[in-house]
Design a protein around this motif. Sequence first.
Motif, mmCIF file in Angstrom:
data_model
loop_
_atom_site.group_PDB
_atom_site.id
_atom_site.type_symbol
_atom_site.label_atom_id
_atom_site.label_comp_id
_atom_site.label_asym_id
_atom_site.label_seq_id
_atom_site.Cartn_x
_atom_site.Cartn_y
_atom_site.Cartn_z
ATOM 1 N N LEU B 15 -19.253 24.792 1.430
ATOM 2 C CA LEU B 15 -19.103 25.553 0.185
ATOM 3 C C LEU B 15 -20.413 26.183 -0.227
ATOM 4 O O LEU B 15 -20.496 27.377 -0.502
ATOM 5 C CB LEU B 15 -18.661 24.615 -0.941
ATOM 6 C CG LEU B 15 -17.165 24.350 -1.118
ATOM 7 C CD1 LEU B 15 -16.964 23.397 -2.272
ATOM 8 C CD2 LEU B 15 -16.419 25.650 -1.375
ATOM 9 N N LEU B 16 -21.407 25.338 -0.248
ATOM 10 C CA LEU B 16 -22.743 25.776 -0.651
ATOM 11 C C LEU B 16 -23.204 26.897 0.263
ATOM 12 O O LEU B 16 -23.715 27.929 -0.172
ATOM 13 C CB LEU B 16 -23.707 24.592 -0.582
ATOM 14 C CG LEU B 16 -25.198 24.911 -0.751
ATOM 15 C CD1 LEU B 16 -25.444 25.519 -2.112
ATOM 16 C CD2 LEU B 16 -26.024 23.657 -0.574
ATOM 17 N N TYR B 17 -22.958 26.677 1.520
ATOM 18 C CA TYR B 17 -23.390 27.643 2.523
ATOM 19 C C TYR B 17 -22.780 29.021 2.279
ATOM 20 O O TYR B 17 -23.447 30.049 2.277
ATOM 21 C CB TYR B 17 -23.012 27.127 3.901
ATOM 22 C CG TYR B 17 -23.335 28.095 4.995
ATOM 23 C CD1 TYR B 17 -22.337 28.889 5.559
ATOM 24 C CD2 TYR B 17 -24.639 28.256 5.446
ATOM 25 C CE1 TYR B 17 -22.645 29.793 6.553
ATOM 26 C CE2 TYR B 17 -24.943 29.156 6.439
ATOM 27 C CZ TYR B 17 -23.939 29.925 6.990
ATOM 28 O OH TYR B 17 -24.236 30.825 7.968
ATOM 29 N N ASN B 18 -21.491 29.045 2.062
ATOM 30 C CA ASN B 18 -20.825 30.338 1.877
ATOM 31 C C ASN B 18 -21.309 31.049 0.628
ATOM 32 O O ASN B 18 -21.480 32.262 0.606
ATOM 33 C CB ASN B 18 -19.299 30.141 1.848
ATOM 34 C CG ASN B 18 -18.766 29.784 3.224
ATOM 35 O OD1 ASN B 18 -19.374 30.130 4.233
ATOM 36 N ND2 ASN B 18 -17.648 29.077 3.275
ATOM 37 N N ARG B 19 -21.504 30.267 -0.413
ATOM 38 C CA ARG B 19 -21.981 30.870 -1.657
ATOM 39 C C ARG B 19 -23.395 31.430 -1.485
ATOM 40 O O ARG B 19 -23.716 32.493 -1.996
ATOM 41 C CB ARG B 19 -21.994 29.840 -2.781
ATOM 42 C CG ARG B 19 -20.643 29.356 -3.223
ATOM 43 C CD ARG B 19 -19.830 30.444 -3.925
ATOM 44 N NE ARG B 19 -18.541 29.950 -4.358
ATOM 45 C CZ ARG B 19 -18.293 29.471 -5.575
ATOM 46 N NH1 ARG B 19 -19.258 29.449 -6.485
ATOM 47 N NH2 ARG B 19 -17.099 29.025 -5.876
ATOM 48 N N ILE B 20 -24.198 30.672 -0.773
ATOM 49 C CA ILE B 20 -25.578 31.131 -0.547
ATOM 50 C C ILE B 20 -25.570 32.413 0.255
ATOM 51 O O ILE B 20 -26.292 33.370 -0.032
ATOM 52 C CB ILE B 20 -26.422 30.043 0.157
ATOM 53 C CG1 ILE B 20 -26.651 28.881 -0.797
ATOM 54 C CG2 ILE B 20 -27.752 30.613 0.624
ATOM 55 C CD1 ILE B 20 -27.300 27.683 -0.139
ATOM 56 N N LYS B 21 -24.717 32.430 1.281
ATOM 57 C CA LYS B 21 -24.605 33.628 2.109
ATOM 58 C C LYS B 21 -24.222 34.829 1.261
ATOM 59 O O LYS B 21 -24.685 35.932 1.474
ATOM 60 C CB LYS B 21 -23.530 33.405 3.188
ATOM 61 C CG LYS B 21 -24.056 32.789 4.450
ATOM 62 C CD LYS B 21 -23.977 33.778 5.601
ATOM 63 C CE LYS B 21 -25.096 33.562 6.578
ATOM 64 N NZ LYS B 21 -24.955 34.314 7.806
ATOM 65 N N ALA B 22 -23.361 34.595 0.281
ATOM 66 C CA ALA B 22 -22.896 35.696 -0.564
ATOM 67 C C ALA B 22 -23.952 36.074 -1.599
ATOM 68 O O ALA B 22 -23.885 37.151 -2.186
ATOM 69 C CB ALA B 22 -21.601 35.298 -1.250
ATOM 70 N N SER B 23 -24.908 35.221 -1.804
ATOM 71 C CA SER B 23 -25.926 35.495 -2.829
ATOM 72 C C SER B 23 -27.072 36.293 -2.232
ATOM 73 O O SER B 23 -27.032 36.698 -1.077
ATOM 74 C CB SER B 23 -26.472 34.181 -3.385
ATOM 75 O OG SER B 23 -27.393 33.641 -2.467
ATOM 76 N N SER B 24 -28.118 36.472 -3.026
ATOM 77 C CA SER B 24 -29.273 37.228 -2.541
ATOM 78 C C SER B 24 -30.294 36.341 -1.850
ATOM 79 O O SER B 24 -31.360 36.778 -1.459
ATOM 80 C CB SER B 24 -29.929 37.932 -3.730
ATOM 81 O OG SER B 24 -30.293 36.945 -4.674
ATOM 82 N N LEU B 25 -29.955 35.076 -1.680
ATOM 83 C CA LEU B 25 -30.884 34.161 -1.025
ATOM 84 C C LEU B 25 -30.855 34.346 0.483
ATOM 85 O O LEU B 25 -29.799 34.542 1.080
ATOM 86 C CB LEU B 25 -30.515 32.705 -1.343
ATOM 87 C CG LEU B 25 -30.683 32.266 -2.794
ATOM 88 C CD1 LEU B 25 -30.100 30.881 -2.976
ATOM 89 C CD2 LEU B 25 -32.146 32.280 -3.200
ATOM 90 N N LYS B 26 -32.037 34.283 1.080
ATOM 91 C CA LYS B 26 -32.095 34.366 2.540
ATOM 92 C C LYS B 26 -31.951 32.969 3.127
ATOM 93 O O LYS B 26 -32.405 31.987 2.545
ATOM 94 C CB LYS B 26 -33.440 34.946 2.983
ATOM 95 C CG LYS B 26 -33.627 36.398 2.609
ATOM 96 C CD LYS B 26 -34.912 36.933 3.215
ATOM 97 C CE LYS B 26 -35.268 38.268 2.604
ATOM 98 N NZ LYS B 26 -36.597 38.720 3.048
ATOM 99 N N LEU B 27 -31.331 32.915 4.294
ATOM 100 C CA LEU B 27 -31.017 31.635 4.893
ATOM 101 C C LEU B 27 -31.586 31.537 6.298
ATOM 102 O O LEU B 27 -31.557 32.501 7.043
ATOM 103 C CB LEU B 27 -29.492 31.531 4.992
ATOM 104 C CG LEU B 27 -28.830 30.181 4.941
ATOM 105 C CD1 LEU B 27 -29.337 29.376 3.780
ATOM 106 C CD2 LEU B 27 -27.331 30.375 4.833
ATOM 107 N N ARG B 28 -32.095 30.360 6.628
ATOM 108 C CA ARG B 28 -32.525 30.158 8.015
ATOM 109 C C ARG B 28 -32.234 28.717 8.378
ATOM 110 O O ARG B 28 -32.385 27.813 7.557
ATOM 111 C CB ARG B 28 -34.014 30.438 8.157
ATOM 112 C CG ARG B 28 -34.473 30.420 9.575
ATOM 113 C CD ARG B 28 -35.328 31.645 9.916
ATOM 114 N NE ARG B 28 -35.447 31.693 11.372
ATOM 115 C CZ ARG B 28 -34.845 32.589 12.124
ATOM 116 N NH1 ARG B 28 -34.132 33.550 11.567
ATOM 117 N NH2 ARG B 28 -34.954 32.559 13.434
ATOM 118 N N PHE B 29 -31.840 28.474 9.569
ATOM 119 C CA PHE B 29 -31.557 27.123 10.022
ATOM 120 C C PHE B 29 -32.735 26.599 10.817
ATOM 121 O O PHE B 29 -33.143 27.198 11.795
ATOM 122 C CB PHE B 29 -30.296 27.092 10.873
ATOM 123 C CG PHE B 29 -29.079 27.404 10.072
ATOM 124 C CD1 PHE B 29 -28.711 28.718 9.849
ATOM 125 C CD2 PHE B 29 -28.332 26.394 9.491
ATOM 126 C CE1 PHE B 29 -27.603 29.021 9.070
ATOM 127 C CE2 PHE B 29 -27.225 26.682 8.710
ATOM 128 C CZ PHE B 29 -26.862 28.007 8.501
#
Lengths: 272, 266
Positions: B15-29
């Motif tokens: 859930l968190l992941y999808n919301r973050i993806k939709a937000s302006s936050l950049k993501l890296r694993f």
Amino acid sequence: MAQQICLWRMAARRALKAVLVDLSGTLHVEDSAVPGAQEALKRLRGAPVTVRFVTNTTKECKRDLLERLTKLGFDIAENEIFTSLTAARNLLEQKQVRPLLLVDDKALPDFTGIATHDPNAVVVGLAPEHFNYEMMNKAFRLILDGAPLIAIHKARYFKKKNGLALGPGPFVTGLEYATGTEATVVGKPEKTFFLEALRGTDCAPEEAVMIGDDCRDDVGGAQNAGMRGILVRTGKYRPADEDKINPAPYLTCENFPEAVEHILEHLLGERE
Amino acid sequence: CAQLLICVKLTPLLLLYNRIKASSLKLRFCTNETQATREKFVKKLQGLGFDISVDEVTAPAPAACRVLKERNLRPHLLVHNDVVPEFAEIDKANPNCVVIGDAADNFSYANLNEAFRILIGLENPVLISLGRGRYYKETDGLKLDVGAYMKALEYACDIQAEVVGKPAKMFFESALAELGVQPQQAIMIGDDIVNDVGGAQQCGMRALQVRTGKYRSFPVGGTDLPSVYTSICCLNKHLLVQQLGSNQVVDDIFICKKHFGKTLCM
């Protein structure tokens, strides 16, 4: 050949009551006795001292050691032999624990009588056949849950005919790191090894001398336990080894027969 | 606005992941996964519902390859079979170093001995370790990680390994560089107090520890843990909003908390 006699020998003025003798490299080198060693042992037995034969081994039980030494012409009794396996066994009995034994099959006879079902301790010796991922994980989980880790010794590697091979040390170190614990090492040069070897001889460390070819493990370890150490220039000895420990060996001499001569002449105390 | 680094080696916070993806936050694993190539690892996560691609992953094997190329090192590999393809372009003939990863069943005495013999025979032995974790959790229990075997070889050869992967500073820095963000703008989320939280904090990032996976309610002892690990960032909702600059994401973190029945530890 000049003999180096350490200064503090003058201070410790107690008559000798026990002699500990290393096996491999001191009494014999592989399958040959050190020349004159059998005779020297006979002479030593004529003196009023208790003799013990001590060794770090992880895959020879006392019976096998005895057989080899007897074949080489040494007059030795099984109960005079004290090995790092014996030390481990004593510790298990003291702690009243049931070990997972990562030791060579040939070492198992020295653990007869110790319960091993539902283990709550781990003993690690040189056992390549047990150092696979599955067994290491089994040991790891036990230790993580509180089982004490006992190391027969922590040798980094040893020499085989076809090259060097990993000793138990690296695997013990890995388990220590993964579990955040410290192993109890029972073999030379640990102090407890030498004190355990003397248990039952009714001798204090100051009344005992150790003869061996490994400056650090035999002589250094023994002196650290309060004994005197005689370094012999046979076996794994390399020139200037005696400079590597502090304090220096009580005495450095050519071989076991010479060490015995020194003991008989200088260390037996007042004669009536 | 804040950027986010997520460690998803173990529990997916979908859930968190999808919301973050939709937000302006950049993501890296940031993963120390070395039992598989990035492709395989990404496929596994996609199978769990994550919309993720290989370029979003910072992993030790490719990082190690860069190091090997830079220094003209030809490795003997003691790694999991499935990660070997990551080293396909590297010259492995006549090895002058050893690369050790989370090799699992490949951690046999024979294989370790082979790696040891190579190292002990080198005038300048180089041991590169992909991570230094103590252990990890699998469905059938806890298992020894690469760190234990790294220590074994260090002890045997009396050398120090070079760590590529968490918690090495360079590893986090390269992930941040890929995102083009400063450490202060980033938060690391993970279950491993030393490798995820500790490593990130030492870089100047903030970190959240999740009580899943490897998390144990009492600290594993040892002299490895520096005192910085005692200060994990406060997860007060208000503060978190300030730190992340997003109400939305904060709400999601707390929803995840309810949904998975676990606590995001503070």
